[in-house]
Design a protein around this motif. Structure first.
Motif, PDB file in Angstrom:
ATOM      1  N   LYS A 278      19.468 -65.192   7.460  1.00 17.14           N
ATOM      2  CA  LYS A 278      18.664 -66.414   7.509  1.00 17.14           C
ATOM      3  C   LYS A 278      17.601 -66.323   8.595  1.00 17.14           C
ATOM      4  O   LYS A 278      16.456 -66.723   8.384  1.00 17.14           O
ATOM      5  CB  LYS A 278      19.564 -67.639   7.761  1.00 17.14           C
ATOM      6  N   ARG A 279      17.985 -65.793   9.764  1.00 19.40           N
ATOM      7  CA  ARG A 279      17.016 -65.630  10.848  1.00 19.40           C
ATOM      8  C   ARG A 279      15.903 -64.669  10.433  1.00 19.40           C
ATOM      9  O   ARG A 279      14.717 -64.928  10.667  1.00 19.40           O
ATOM     10  CB  ARG A 279      17.701 -65.132  12.128  1.00 19.40           C
ATOM     11  N   ASP A 280      16.302 -63.546   9.807  1.00 19.39           N
ATOM     12  CA  ASP A 280      15.307 -62.587   9.326  1.00 19.39           C
ATOM     13  C   ASP A 280      14.383 -63.223   8.302  1.00 19.39           C
ATOM     14  O   ASP A 280      13.164 -63.034   8.340  1.00 19.39           O
ATOM     15  CB  ASP A 280      15.990 -61.357   8.710  1.00 19.39           C
ATOM     16  N   ALA A 281      14.950 -63.984   7.383  1.00 19.97           N
ATOM     17  CA  ALA A 281      14.145 -64.638   6.347  1.00 19.97           C
ATOM     18  C   ALA A 281      13.168 -65.621   6.979  1.00 19.97           C
ATOM     19  O   ALA A 281      11.997 -65.694   6.574  1.00 19.97           O
ATOM     20  CB  ALA A 281      15.050 -65.342   5.337  1.00 19.97           C
ATOM     21  N   ALA A 282      13.619 -66.370   7.980  1.00 20.00           N
ATOM     22  CA  ALA A 282      12.728 -67.317   8.662  1.00 20.00           C
ATOM     23  C   ALA A 282      11.606 -66.574   9.366  1.00 20.00           C
ATOM     24  O   ALA A 282      10.440 -66.997   9.330  1.00 20.00           O
ATOM     25  CB  ALA A 282      13.522 -68.168   9.643  1.00 20.00           C
ATOM     26  N   LYS A 283      11.955 -65.450   9.997  1.00 18.40           N
ATOM     27  CA  LYS A 283      10.923 -64.645  10.679  1.00 18.40           C
ATOM     28  C   LYS A 283       9.935 -64.092   9.660  1.00 18.40           C
ATOM     29  O   LYS A 283       8.730 -64.116   9.875  1.00 18.40           O
ATOM     30  CB  LYS A 283      11.574 -63.515  11.458  1.00 18.40           C
ATOM     31  N   TRP A 284      10.449 -63.582   8.555  1.00 13.01           N
ATOM     32  CA  TRP A 284       9.559 -63.038   7.516  1.00 13.01           C
ATOM     33  C   TRP A 284       8.655 -64.122   6.951  1.00 13.01           C
ATOM     34  O   TRP A 284       7.486 -63.897   6.668  1.00 13.01           O
ATOM     35  CB  TRP A 284      10.363 -62.386   6.399  1.00 13.01           C
ATOM     36  N   LYS A 285       9.207 -65.325   6.812  1.00  9.92           N
ATOM     37  CA  LYS A 285       8.390 -66.441   6.322  1.00  9.92           C
ATOM     38  C   LYS A 285       7.293 -66.751   7.331  1.00  9.92           C
ATOM     39  O   LYS A 285       6.135 -66.949   6.966  1.00  9.92           O
ATOM     40  CB  LYS A 285       9.248 -67.671   6.074  1.00  9.92           C
ATOM     41  N   ASP A 286       7.660 -66.795   8.620  1.00 11.86           N
ATOM     42  CA  ASP A 286       6.656 -67.048   9.655  1.00 11.86           C
ATOM     43  C   ASP A 286       5.593 -65.957   9.652  1.00 11.86           C
ATOM     44  O   ASP A 286       4.394 -66.249   9.774  1.00 11.86           O
ATOM     45  CB  ASP A 286       7.313 -67.125  11.040  1.00 11.86           C
ATOM     46  N   ASP A 287       6.034 -64.695   9.521  1.00 12.26           N
ATOM     47  CA  ASP A 287       5.084 -63.582   9.463  1.00 12.26           C
ATOM     48  C   ASP A 287       4.167 -63.714   8.246  1.00 12.26           C
ATOM     49  O   ASP A 287       2.957 -63.500   8.346  1.00 12.26           O
ATOM     50  CB  ASP A 287       5.818 -62.239   9.403  1.00 12.26           C
ATOM     51  N   ALA A 288       4.746 -64.087   7.114  1.00 13.62           N
ATOM     52  CA  ALA A 288       3.948 -64.251   5.889  1.00 13.62           C
ATOM     53  C   ALA A 288       2.950 -65.394   6.060  1.00 13.62           C
ATOM     54  O   ALA A 288       1.787 -65.280   5.653  1.00 13.62           O
ATOM     55  CB  ALA A 288       4.860 -64.507   4.686  1.00 13.62           C
ATOM     56  N   ASP A 289       3.391 -66.492   6.670  1.00 10.51           N
ATOM     57  CA  ASP A 289       2.482 -67.619   6.919  1.00 10.51           C
ATOM     58  C   ASP A 289       1.348 -67.204   7.844  1.00 10.51           C
ATOM     59  O   ASP A 289       0.187 -67.557   7.608  1.00 10.51           O
ATOM     60  CB  ASP A 289       3.246 -68.803   7.524  1.00 10.51           C
ATOM     61  N   ALA A 290       1.681 -66.447   8.873  1.00  7.13           N
ATOM     62  CA  ALA A 290       0.649 -65.981   9.811  1.00  7.13           C
ATOM     63  C   ALA A 290      -0.338 -65.051   9.103  1.00  7.13           C
ATOM     64  O   ALA A 290      -1.553 -65.165   9.297  1.00  7.13           O
ATOM     65  CB  ALA A 290       1.295 -65.273  11.006  1.00  7.13           C
ATOM     66  N   LEU A 291       0.190 -64.151   8.278  1.00  4.20           N
ATOM     67  CA  LEU A 291      -0.693 -63.248   7.534  1.00  4.20           C
ATOM     68  C   LEU A 291      -1.564 -64.012   6.548  1.00  4.20           C
ATOM     69  O   LEU A 291      -2.747 -63.710   6.383  1.00  4.20           O
ATOM     70  CB  LEU A 291       0.126 -62.188   6.797  1.00  4.20           C
TER      71      LEU A 291
END
Length: 104
Positions: A33-46
């Motif tokens: 879940k933490r990884d998914a949240a980080k990936w989502k944040d990274d995707a949003d930033a990108l």
């Protein structure tokens, strides 16, 4: 009686193993879940970065088109002026030629 004790021990050990497995799976789930949240944040930033870059490129393209139109208009003005000067020189040369012919 011994069989019951052994079975009880086996059930207790199996329950402990099950609980340990569940705890391990819960830790893995939380990490995922933490990884998914980080990936989502990274995707949003990108996505934001791509939007900003696309906007910048669009603005640069519009500016370049505007400059190109302005340069073309200016060049057309210069060309029109040069053609006007050429035509005036031709008329002047024609008039001088006519005067020369008349004077001879």
């Amino acid at each position: 009686r011994r069989d019951l004790v052994r079975r009880g021990d086996a059930l207790r050990v199996a329950a402990e193993d099950r609980d340990a497995t569940i705890q391990q799976l819960q830790r893995v789930l939380e990490a995922t879940k933490r990884d998914a949240a980080k990936w989502k944040d990274d995707a949003d930033a990108l996505r934001t970065e791509a939007f900003v870059e696309a906007t910048r490129l669009r603005d640069e393209t519009q500016d370049a088109r505007t400059r190109a139109r302005e340069a073309a208009a200016e060049q057309a003005k210069r060309l029109t002026a040069a053609e006007g000067e050429r035509d005036e020189l031709r008329r002047s040369a024609d008039e001088q030629a006519k005067r020369s012919i008349t004077l001879e």
